[in-house]
Write an enzyme that holds these catalytic residues in place. Sequence first.
Site, PDB file in Angstrom:
ATOM      1  N   ARG A 211       0.844  -1.204   0.000  1.00 17.62           N
ATOM      2  CA  ARG A 211       0.000   0.000   0.000  1.00 17.62           C
ATOM      3  C   ARG A 211       0.879   1.255   0.000  1.00 17.62           C
ATOM      4  O   ARG A 211       0.593   2.236  -0.686  1.00 17.62           O
ATOM      5  CB  ARG A 211      -0.924  -0.010   1.223  1.00 17.62           C
ATOM      6  CG  ARG A 211      -2.078  -0.979   1.098  1.00 17.62           C
ATOM      7  CD  ARG A 211      -3.100  -0.789   2.215  1.00 17.62           C
ATOM      8  NE  ARG A 211      -2.711  -1.397   3.477  1.00 17.62           N
ATOM      9  CZ  ARG A 211      -3.048  -2.625   3.866  1.00 17.62           C
ATOM     10  NH1 ARG A 211      -3.775  -3.394   3.082  1.00 17.62           N
ATOM     11  NH2 ARG A 211      -2.676  -3.093   5.036  1.00 17.62           N
ATOM     12  N   PHE A 227     -10.245  -4.661  -6.379  1.00 19.10           N
ATOM     13  CA  PHE A 227     -10.844  -5.416  -5.268  1.00 19.10           C
ATOM     14  C   PHE A 227     -10.493  -4.641  -3.999  1.00 19.10           C
ATOM     15  O   PHE A 227      -9.581  -5.001  -3.267  1.00 19.10           O
ATOM     16  CB  PHE A 227     -10.279  -6.837  -5.222  1.00 19.10           C
ATOM     17  CG  PHE A 227     -10.518  -7.625  -6.488  1.00 19.10           C
ATOM     18  CD1 PHE A 227     -11.578  -8.530  -6.554  1.00 19.10           C
ATOM     19  CD2 PHE A 227      -9.708  -7.470  -7.608  1.00 19.10           C
ATOM     20  CE1 PHE A 227     -11.823  -9.272  -7.704  1.00 19.10           C
ATOM     21  CE2 PHE A 227      -9.931  -8.203  -8.770  1.00 19.10           C
ATOM     22  CZ  PHE A 227     -10.994  -9.111  -8.823  1.00 19.10           C
ATOM     23  N   ASP A 249     -15.681  -3.105  -5.307  1.00 16.81           N
ATOM     24  CA  ASP A 249     -15.715  -4.351  -4.536  1.00 16.81           C
ATOM     25  C   ASP A 249     -17.126  -4.907  -4.621  1.00 16.81           C
ATOM     26  O   ASP A 249     -18.099  -4.152  -4.750  1.00 16.81           O
ATOM     27  CB  ASP A 249     -15.319  -4.132  -3.069  1.00 16.81           C
ATOM     28  CG  ASP A 249     -14.810  -5.415  -2.426  1.00 16.81           C
ATOM     29  OD1 ASP A 249     -13.571  -5.583  -2.300  1.00 16.81           O
ATOM     30  OD2 ASP A 249     -15.647  -6.269  -2.065  1.00 16.81           O
ATOM     31  N   SER A 250     -17.222  -6.240  -4.526  1.00 15.53           N
ATOM     32  CA  SER A 250     -18.553  -6.861  -4.592  1.00 15.53           C
ATOM     33  C   SER A 250     -19.246  -6.872  -3.233  1.00 15.53           C
ATOM     34  O   SER A 250     -20.431  -7.134  -3.145  1.00 15.53           O
ATOM     35  CB  SER A 250     -18.430  -8.284  -5.131  1.00 15.53           C
ATOM     36  OG  SER A 250     -17.538  -9.021  -4.316  1.00 15.53           O
ATOM     37  N   ASP A 299      -6.086  -6.885  -6.522  1.00 13.83           N
ATOM     38  CA  ASP A 299      -5.740  -7.714  -5.352  1.00 13.83           C
ATOM     39  C   ASP A 299      -6.931  -8.605  -5.023  1.00 13.83           C
ATOM     40  O   ASP A 299      -7.615  -8.398  -4.022  1.00 13.83           O
ATOM     41  CB  ASP A 299      -5.388  -6.798  -4.168  1.00 13.83           C
ATOM     42  CG  ASP A 299      -5.017  -7.591  -2.922  1.00 13.83           C
ATOM     43  OD1 ASP A 299      -4.581  -8.758  -3.055  1.00 13.83           O
ATOM     44  OD2 ASP A 299      -5.169  -7.048  -1.814  1.00 13.83           O
ATOM     45  N   CYS A 339      -2.861 -14.034  -3.885  1.00 17.72           N
ATOM     46  CA  CYS A 339      -2.633 -14.521  -2.518  1.00 17.72           C
ATOM     47  C   CYS A 339      -2.997 -16.000  -2.435  1.00 17.72           C
ATOM     48  O   CYS A 339      -3.269 -16.523  -1.359  1.00 17.72           O
ATOM     49  CB  CYS A 339      -3.419 -13.698  -1.507  1.00 17.72           C
ATOM     50  SG  CYS A 339      -5.198 -13.728  -1.773  1.00 17.72           S
TER      51      CYS A 339
HETATM   52  N1  SAH Z   1      -6.633  -4.851  -1.327  1.00 17.98           N
HETATM   53  C1  SAH Z   1      -7.442  -5.000  -0.141  1.00 17.98           C
HETATM   54  C2  SAH Z   1      -7.819  -6.457   0.138  1.00 17.98           C
HETATM   55  C3  SAH Z   1      -8.593  -7.143  -0.973  1.00 17.98           C
HETATM   56  S1  SAH Z   1      -9.348  -8.630  -0.427  1.00 17.98           S
HETATM   57  C4  SAH Z   1      -6.712  -4.349   1.040  1.00 17.98           C
HETATM   58  O1  SAH Z   1      -5.533  -3.967   0.913  1.00 17.98           O
HETATM   59  O2  SAH Z   1      -7.312  -4.223   2.109  1.00 17.98           O
HETATM   60  C5  SAH Z   1     -10.274  -9.120  -1.808  1.00 17.98           C
HETATM   61  C6  SAH Z   1     -11.604  -8.382  -1.995  1.00 17.98           C
HETATM   62  O3  SAH Z   1     -12.192  -8.818  -3.216  1.00 17.98           O
HETATM   63  C7  SAH Z   1     -12.662  -8.626  -0.942  1.00 17.98           C
HETATM   64  O4  SAH Z   1     -13.023  -7.399  -0.378  1.00 17.98           O
HETATM   65  C8  SAH Z   1     -13.865  -9.227  -1.690  1.00 17.98           C
HETATM   66  O5  SAH Z   1     -15.104  -8.728  -1.227  1.00 17.98           O
HETATM   67  C9  SAH Z   1     -13.612  -8.764  -3.086  1.00 17.98           C
HETATM   68  N2  SAH Z   1     -14.167  -9.549  -4.187  1.00 17.98           N
HETATM   69  C10 SAH Z   1     -14.191 -10.897  -4.319  1.00 17.98           C
HETATM   70  N3  SAH Z   1     -14.686 -11.245  -5.537  1.00 17.98           N
HETATM   71  C11 SAH Z   1     -14.973 -10.091  -6.184  1.00 17.98           C
HETATM   72  C12 SAH Z   1     -15.494  -9.782  -7.469  1.00 17.98           C
HETATM   73  N4  SAH Z   1     -15.787 -10.735  -8.355  1.00 17.98           N
HETATM   74  N5  SAH Z   1     -15.654  -8.487  -7.810  1.00 17.98           N
HETATM   75  C13 SAH Z   1     -15.335  -7.493  -6.923  1.00 17.98           C
HETATM   76  N6  SAH Z   1     -14.820  -7.737  -5.701  1.00 17.98           N
HETATM   77  C14 SAH Z   1     -14.650  -9.020  -5.327  1.00 17.98           C
END
Ligand code: SAH
Length: 394
Positions: A211, A227, A249-250, A299, A339
Amino acid sequence: MKALHLKAGRERSVLRRHPWIFSGAVERVDGAPEPGETLLVKNAGGQPVAVAAWSAASQIRARIWSFDPKTRVEAPFFAAAVARAVKAREALPAARHTNALRLVHGESDGLPGVIVDRYADVLVAQFLSAGAERWREAILDALAEATGCEAIYERSDAEVRALEGLQPRTGFVRGNHEARRCPIVEHGLNFRVDVEAGQKTGFFLDQRDNRQRIRALAAGREVLDGFCYTGGFALSALAGGARRVLALDSSGPALEVARENLAANALEASRIAFEQADVFAQQRKLRDAGAKFDLVILDPPKFAPTAAQAKNAARAYKDINLLAFKLLAPGGLLATFSCSGGMSAELFQSIVAGAAADAGADGRVIERFHGGADHPVALSFPEGEYLKGLLVST
Ligand code: SAH
């Protein structure tokens, strides 16, 4: 103490100090040990080589507590291991920039199946193996002692517990704490961590350094955070001077916290938009609309928890990365992560390479990303390195 007898020729991984004993390496055990019971591990010649926690339900039949077979696996053993892990964190540079750190990182800290994250004065603990479960009280006592934190929230609701024959368990196990949204500070940015209902333990501490990197790269750029969860990368980019940030985000609850996080910082809210959307569909829409970004961050959640799922996951990774290349303006940057424990760094890079080729883009890896120093990877346990990422310039 009952013994676990290894098959002939199967002590090699133990001698390399790998903490897992798979079912195929076990010749037999004495009697019928209870879940998590401590066993003396003996090689085929009958020599003791380690002490380990038994887990009949799991393919990982035993997890090693110590490679010194004379070690007494009792409360003081856990007190020492927890104290060592906590002390190692106190010495990290990151400890001067945040009050949120991973204190115990499972196998790599000598405590297989134990994960502990600290969010200010609240600890969040996960007990993910039969051995960890058996010594739960001793570990909780050790954590309270080593940190002085009164509140410990248990998030033993990860799916891997089922593989160990364990039921999920959540709730405050120490301290009578009402604050389920813990305020933390990371490099001057304020975040709220929902320890009760957030994903994993509530926050993705493993991305802290990355970050910061995004923050340093974001100035003047049009940013897409695919994401975004509770806004970690999106707010870092904004703090770094991004021209505009679109964060997707979803998850509705994650976005609710993301908006709280935005409000908790002195940032220009008009330059950021959080949208609830599926990244796969939304990237296509953006492409069709001719949208362009100078920095795309991807991510996603782990598409491949195990190596067996790597093939389907490969398609998903390729899809989002291909679309990201299409969305990049000339000279744009892609910060892309995986991850998935089941996907090697080599495989991930080849998927990203395939995505670039199919998008007709030239890309160069200019940096590689990993988890931070509070997520150590034991030399004997390369499986611990689940987070990898590439910074690609186009
Ligand atoms: N980068 C973030 C962590 C991401 S975790 C940080 O630094 O805090 C992954 C995220 O992807 C989750 O919040 C989950 O809700 C989201 N997610 C999962 N599948 C998804 C999709 N198809 N479209 C959008 N978001 C999604």
